[in-house]
Structures are given as C-alpha cells and as structure tokens.
Design an enzyme around this catalytic site. Structure first.
Site, PDB file in Angstrom:
ATOM      1  N   HIS A 155       0.759  -1.047  -0.005  1.00 55.56           N
ATOM      2  CA  HIS A 155      -0.079   0.236   0.084  1.00 55.56           C
ATOM      3  C   HIS A 155       0.748   1.271   0.179  1.00 55.56           C
ATOM      4  CE1 HIS A 155      -2.745  -2.605   1.971  1.00 55.56           C
ATOM      5  NE2 HIS A 155      -3.595  -2.497   0.991  1.00 55.56           N
ATOM      6  N   GLN A 175     -18.556  -6.078  -0.316  1.00 49.52           N
ATOM      7  CA  GLN A 175     -17.626  -6.826  -1.359  1.00 49.52           C
ATOM      8  C   GLN A 175     -17.381  -8.362  -0.487  1.00 49.52           C
ATOM      9  OE1 GLN A 175     -14.460  -3.871  -1.516  1.00 49.52           O
ATOM     10  NE2 GLN A 175     -13.161  -5.590  -1.562  1.00 49.52           N
ATOM     11  N   GLY A 220      -3.325  -1.821  -6.851  1.00 51.03           N
ATOM     12  CA  GLY A 220      -2.202  -2.909  -6.818  1.00 51.03           C
ATOM     13  C   GLY A 220      -2.510  -3.933  -8.130  1.00 51.03           C
ATOM     14  N   VAL A 225       3.949  -5.964  -4.852  1.00 54.37           N
ATOM     15  CA  VAL A 225       5.352  -5.848  -4.027  1.00 54.37           C
ATOM     16  C   VAL A 225       5.243  -7.145  -3.184  1.00 54.37           C
ATOM     17  CG1 VAL A 225       6.464  -4.774  -2.080  1.00 54.37           C
ATOM     18  CG2 VAL A 225       5.229  -3.406  -3.600  1.00 54.37           C
ATOM     19  N   SER A 275       0.078  -9.218   1.254  1.00 50.56           N
ATOM     20  CA  SER A 275      -1.306  -9.045   1.743  1.00 50.56           C
ATOM     21  C   SER A 275      -1.915  -8.730   2.845  1.00 50.56           C
ATOM     22  CB  SER A 275      -1.894 -10.260   0.783  1.00 50.56           C
ATOM     23  OG  SER A 275      -3.264 -10.265   1.179  1.00 50.56           O
ATOM     24  N   SER A 276      -2.962  -8.008   3.119  1.00 52.98           N
ATOM     25  CA  SER A 276      -3.104  -8.197   4.544  1.00 52.98           C
ATOM     26  C   SER A 276      -3.645  -9.277   5.037  1.00 52.98           C
ATOM     27  CB  SER A 276      -4.567  -7.100   4.403  1.00 52.98           C
ATOM     28  OG  SER A 276      -4.109  -5.733   4.113  1.00 52.98           O
TER      29      SER A 276
HETATM   30  O1  PAF Z   1      -8.397  -3.776  -3.008  1.00 49.36           O
HETATM   31  C1  PAF Z   1      -8.914  -3.253  -2.111  1.00 49.36           C
HETATM   32  O2  PAF Z   1      -8.395  -3.311  -1.050  1.00 49.36           O
HETATM   33  C2  PAF Z   1     -10.595  -3.136  -2.180  1.00 49.36           C
HETATM   34  O3  PAF Z   1     -11.134  -4.235  -2.865  1.00 49.36           O
HETATM   35  C3  PAF Z   1     -10.896  -1.593  -2.876  1.00 49.36           C
HETATM   36  C4  PAF Z   1     -10.455  -1.382  -4.122  1.00 49.36           C
HETATM   37  C5  PAF Z   1     -10.260  -0.748  -1.731  1.00 49.36           C
HETATM   38  C6  PAF Z   1     -12.471  -1.815  -2.693  1.00 49.36           C
HETATM   39  O4  PAF Z   1     -13.073  -1.759  -1.505  1.00 49.36           O
END
Ligand code: PAF
Length: 285
Positions: A37, A61, A149, A178, A187-188
């Site tokens: 990020h 989502q 990303g 990265v 990744s988180s």
């Molecule tokens: O990639 C993410 O972190 C999420 O899918 C996003 C683009 C911020 C939308 O919630």
C-alpha cells in the site's frame, strides 16, 4: 495529514486543493496497510500534487462466511504509516456514511464478462461490491488518477473496464505487486497465516514462475502443465480454487496471444491467497 470521516468534510478539504489547481491522486484501501500500500502512496506522491487515501472495509464485497467481521482494522497504525508516507488526506468513513440505506441500497455497478470467472466464480457478488464502492469513492473524491495494486489483477481489470465504459474521467494506474523476500505477494490476509503456513505460502509464486518458465521453454500443452502444477499444490496442502494461464484480457489462452497472465487462488490453512504473474511470450506459429 488530515483525517476525515464524512463525505461533506472530505469534499470541503478537496475543494481547497482543487482551488489551488493541484492534481489529485487517490489510493483506495481497506486498511491494515503493508509496504504494498505504501508503494501505492509513494507512486501517487510522485505523480500528483495532492494524495488522498481511503480506508474502508467494504461490507458489500464480502460474501456470507467470508472474513468481513475478522478483517483486521488497524486505523491508528495505518494513519501513522500514511502520515509518514506524506499522504495529505485520509478518508475513513463508517459503513453508515457510505451506505446510509444499508444493504437495501438500490443502485449497484456490475461489470459483465470478466467477473463470472476466477475470483468472481467463487465469490458471488464480490466484484459488484468492489465496483459499486469504488464508483462511490470516485464520486466522492473525484481524483485525476487512482492507483491500484496489480496483485488483484481481476479487480484492476474490472475497474479499468468500469471507468472506460462509464466514461469516468479518472486515469486508472496499476502498480506492480510488492513481494516479501521469499516471493510471497504482500497482502493484508497474510497476517492470518500460521508460522508453518507462512513458510509454505511462497509456493504459490514459485508455481507461477515454474509455469511461466515451462511456457517460455516451449511447453505447449498448457492444460497438462496447469493440471500438474495444480495437483502438486493440492498435494502440498493448498486447496486450489483456480490456476490458469490466460490472455491479458482474462480469456483462455490462444496460440496467437502474446501476453500471458498466470493467475492462482488457493486456500492455505483456511486463508484465501491470490497471486498472478504476467509475461510476454512469442506467439506460436
Ligand atoms: O483492493 C481493495 O483493497 C478493495 O477491494 C478496494 C479497491 C479498496 C475496494 O474496497
């Protein structure tokens, strides 16, 4: 760095930047920030006068049974990282600020054609949630450019398609993934992995590299190659959702396709990981 939680306040802050004629770059995130990020923020900083990030764990989502409730929320640490990276404004809205009508919001944004396969096949409604929240964030921030990303290859394709077809005047910029030193894409969700699973996780990237190398070495039975690689991952403790070699348009590979993208999603220890690798190949005659 300013931190705002409401749409009205963020719009007021941005009005000042716009009045000064500053270009605005936007980095949407769900927080729990890592160096991937921060790389997006650095790139945004390089390209624009004013940098806005958002942190919003978007409920629409996530599907039933996914990790929405457990998704790491680390706003204080994230704000400190963003301030260090010289982000100008952080927008961190609540769910009611973004969805005053909750799940009964009537308007959604769906991109057909490229969302039914890969992650979209196992995460029903995921990309509609992403496209809808990104559209809302774009309308709130109205940046000149937005950075994403490339690790989320399909997400980036969906957002590019949506921006183009809905005539959204924002430049969509993809930034290379990265990786940790052992190749694992940052990744988180890596934080969910046990120590043992973390040592295994780089196999995903190694597998993508092996598939690439075999294709570049002239292996032309793509299906057999993919099947063997997928079986191997499953034997090593992954639960492969998909492993494919596609064209950069996310369609099954044809002999004439010059750019290949290999994409994988697999669960390891209950954690869903995704990765991809794209490369140029000589089209087979
Ligand atoms: O990639 C993410 O972190 C999420 O899918 C996003 C683009 C911020 C939308 O919630």
């Amino acid at each position: 760095m300013k931190v705002e939680h409401t749409i009205a306040a963020v719009r007021a802050a941005l009005k000042q930047a716009r009045q000064k004629g500053q270009s605005i770059a936007f980095v949407p995130t769900m927080g729990n920030l890592h160096s991937g990020h921060i790389q997006l923020i650095n790139e945004a900083r390089r390209r624009a006068d004013y940098v806005v990030a958002s942190i919003f764990v978007n409920p629409t989502q996530f599907g039933a049974g996914e990790d929405f409730d457990n998704y790491p929320r680390t706003l204080d640490a994230d704000s400190a990282q963003l301030a260090d990276a010289k982000c100008d404004l952080l927008f961190a809205p609540s769910a009611t600020e973004m969805y005053p009508d909750g799940r009964s919001q009537l308007t959604t944004v769906s991109v057909a054609g490229i969302t039914e396969t890969l992650c979209g096949a196992s995460r029903h409604g995921h990309f509609t949630g992403v496209a809808t929240v990104v559209t809302k964030l774009f309308n709130i921030i109205q940046p000149d450019m937005a950075l994403f990303g490339e690790k989320d290859y399909q997400q980036l394709a969906v957002i590019r398609c949506m921006a183009k077809e809905l005539c959204i005047p924002i430049e969509i910029i993809g930034i290379p993934t990265v990786r940790a030193e052992d190749g694992l894409a940052l990744s988180s969700r890596n934080g969910y992995l046990s120590a043992e699973a973390r040592t295994k996780a780089p196999m995903l990237y190694n597998t993508l590299c092996q598939v690439r190398d075999a294709l570049l070495a002239g292996q032309d039975d793509v299906d057999m190659l993919i099947q063997a690689a997928s079986t191997h991952l499953n034997k090593c403790g992954f639960e492969v959702d998909y492993l494919v070699a596609y064209s950069d348009k996310l369609q099954p590979l044809q002999a004439e396709d010059d750019v290949v993208v290999t994409l994988v999603a697999a669960k390891l220890d209950g954690t869903r990981l995704i990765d991809n690798l794209s490369f140029q190949r000589k089209a087979a005659k």
